[in-house]
Design an enzyme around this catalytic site. Structure first.
Site, PDB file in Angstrom:
ATOM      1  N   HIS A   1       0.846  -1.200   0.000  1.00 39.18           N
ATOM      2  CA  HIS A   1       0.000   0.000   0.000  1.00 39.18           C
ATOM      3  C   HIS A   1       0.879   1.246   0.000  1.00 39.18           C
ATOM      4  CE1 HIS A   1      -4.081  -1.688   1.600  1.00 39.18           C
ATOM      5  NE2 HIS A   1      -3.585  -2.377   0.577  1.00 39.18           N
TER       6      HIS A   1
ATOM      7  N   LYS B   1       1.535  -0.425  15.202  1.00 34.26           N
ATOM      8  CA  LYS B   1       2.930  -0.564  15.646  1.00 34.26           C
ATOM      9  C   LYS B   1       3.211  -1.836  16.450  1.00 34.26           C
ATOM     10  CE  LYS B   1       4.265   2.938  13.636  1.00 34.26           C
ATOM     11  NZ  LYS B   1       4.630   2.406  12.336  1.00 34.26           N
TER      12      LYS B   1
ATOM     13  N   TYR C   1       4.265   6.368  10.341  1.00 37.47           N
ATOM     14  CA  TYR C   1       3.373   5.242  10.026  1.00 37.47           C
ATOM     15  C   TYR C   1       4.151   4.134   9.305  1.00 37.47           C
ATOM     16  CZ  TYR C   1      -0.914   2.745   8.882  1.00 37.47           C
ATOM     17  OH  TYR C   1      -1.913   1.781   8.799  1.00 37.47           O
TER      18      TYR C   1
END
Ligand code: FAS
Ligand code: PHB
Length: 389
Positions: A72, A296, A384
């Site tokens: 992605h 995470k 991220y």
């Protein structure tokens, strides 16, 4: 029994550590209290950072991930119906891979079996001993027989509720914790995802997340107050709440179906310091917990054991204690930055019972600043997709 490194726990941290050490010719025994099927049955994380992908490749388990994993380039945020896409690839040239923790665990279990290294499942009453000496031991009962493993090191990869951190003398450990007044109700469904990428939504009714496992299997979450019970959430109630919290276009595109798994995860931020006690090392959820908002948890477990595997390899191959001496400080430096990001994502995307009008306006302003500032978007993107190891 005797081994070099006794690994407590066959979750992603324990299995990946075992595989990384095996690749260096360092013998391990994994001791897990649950059955294989139970471990595989837990539905958890879904997003892998680039560094985690590289560690799995280094461990020799990247093949299926590259075939079935979905790369992605970004994610979308939706704030009270306003959507914005953060394109990580254009912002900072990095991506993430969507590949479920269940599949990572399956690949690691298969590699472990092929390695011929010893894995002991359904081990009861695991206790650890003498880790403040150079002759630590692990004791447990397997098939009704009390057993002991003598080892050089113990890797505590046994999660938040494990025995390893609990075995450290309380005065030797400092913990930091924040418990959030809500949890995530997650649902797994064999229907196509509602979008090509993940959608993080904030609405006055609460947070929602549209994720996926494959082009035919989706994973959805809605924020629920602490204390909610899964049985109070029939599928239809879940779908209705999800539609409320996303924008109208997404709600219209949603393809619903019968849930194949539904569970509630409590949300907390937690860190234990330090992470080394003589011959005992803590890694993964045994050492820290993050709210899943920043994706995470699994990635920190992987980076912890990547550092630990390097340190133990240095010890055995170069007879140098430098890596193991520096393990705790090096891992905690990155853990705290992931804790910060996960806390920040949770703070701006969830509704809190004690947030006043000013606090809600601050949440909206965080979103407006993010979408209006390339610097702020880059900061989101680098956190991220994973800060450097
Ligand atoms: P794990 O908890 O996965 O594994 C620890 C292992 O140790 C378990 O198999 C356990 O059975 C075993 N064990 C425990 N006590 C033992 C003992 N005394 N003796 C022997 N073995 C023992 N992260 C995300 O990024 N996204 C998510 O959506 C997400 N959802 C989650 C939902 C839930 C309910 C939970 C609990 C966590 C979630 N996480 C998520 C975080 C999760 O992915 C963890 O970060 C990841 O599993 C950490 O891996 P480990 O450190 O290996 O710990
Ligand atoms: C998931 O797909 O389970 C998932 C994805 C992103 C998150 C948390 C969970 O932040």
């Amino acid at each position: 029994m005797r081994t070099k490194v006794a690994i407590i726990g066959a979750g992603p941290a324990g299995l990946l550590l075992g595989q990384l050490l095996h690749k260096q010719g360092i013998e391990t025994i994994i001791i897990e209290r649950r059955s294989r099927d139970y471990v595989l049955g837990r539905i958890r994380a879904g997003v892998l950072e680039q560094a985690t992908v590289e560690l799995l490749e280094k461990a020799g388990v990247g093949e299926r991930m590259h075939v079935e994993g979905l790369v992605h380039d970004g994610v979308e945020f939706c704030f009270d119906g306003d959507r914005h896409r953060f394109n990580f690839r254009s912002l900072i040239g990095r991506t993430v891979t969507v590949y479920g923790q269940t599949e990572v665990t399956r690949d690691l279990m298969q590699a472990r079996d092929a390695s011929g290294e010893v894995s002991l499942y359904e081990a009861d009453g695991v206790t650890i001993h003498d880790f403040d000496t150079d002759k630590p031991k692990v004791r447990f009962v397997k098939d009704g027989i009390a057993q002991e493993i003598a080892c050089d090191f113990i890797a505590g990869c046994d999660g938040y509720h494990g025995v390893c951190r609990a075995s450290v003398p309380s005065g030797a450990l400092t913990t930091f914790e924040r418990v959030y007044p809500f949890g995530w109700l997650g649902l797994l469904v064999d229907r196509p995802p509602v979008a090509d990428e993940l959608l993080y939504a904030r609405h006055e009714r609460g947070f929602a997340l549209c994720s996926m496992r494959s082009p035919t299997r989706s994973r959805y979450y809605v924020q629920v107050p602490s204390g909610e019970k899964v049985e109070d959430w029939p599928d239809e109630r879940f779908w209705d709440e999800l539609r409320w919290r996303v924008d109208a276009e997404t709600a219209d595109r949603l393809v619903t179906g019968p849930s194949i798994e539904k569970s509630i995860a409590a949300l907390r931020s937690f860190v234990a310091e330090p992470l080394r006690f003589g011959r005992l090392f803590l890694a993964g959820d045994a050492a820290h917990i993050v709210p899943p908002t920043g994706a995470k948890g699994l990635n920190l477990a992987a980076s912890d054991v990547g550092v630990l595997a390097e340190a133990l390899t240095e010890y055995y191959h170069e007879l140098s204690p430098a890596g193991i001496d520096g393990y705790s400080a090096r891992v905690l430096s990155r853990v705290w930055k992931a804790e910060r990001f996960s806390w920040w994502m949770t703070s701006i995307l969830h509704t809190f019972p004690d947030t006043d009008a000013f606090g809600r306006r601050m949440q909206r302003t965080e979103f407006d600043y993010l979408i209006g500032s390339e610097a702020a978007s880059k900061a989101l993107a680098e956190n991220y997709t994973g800060l450097p190891l």
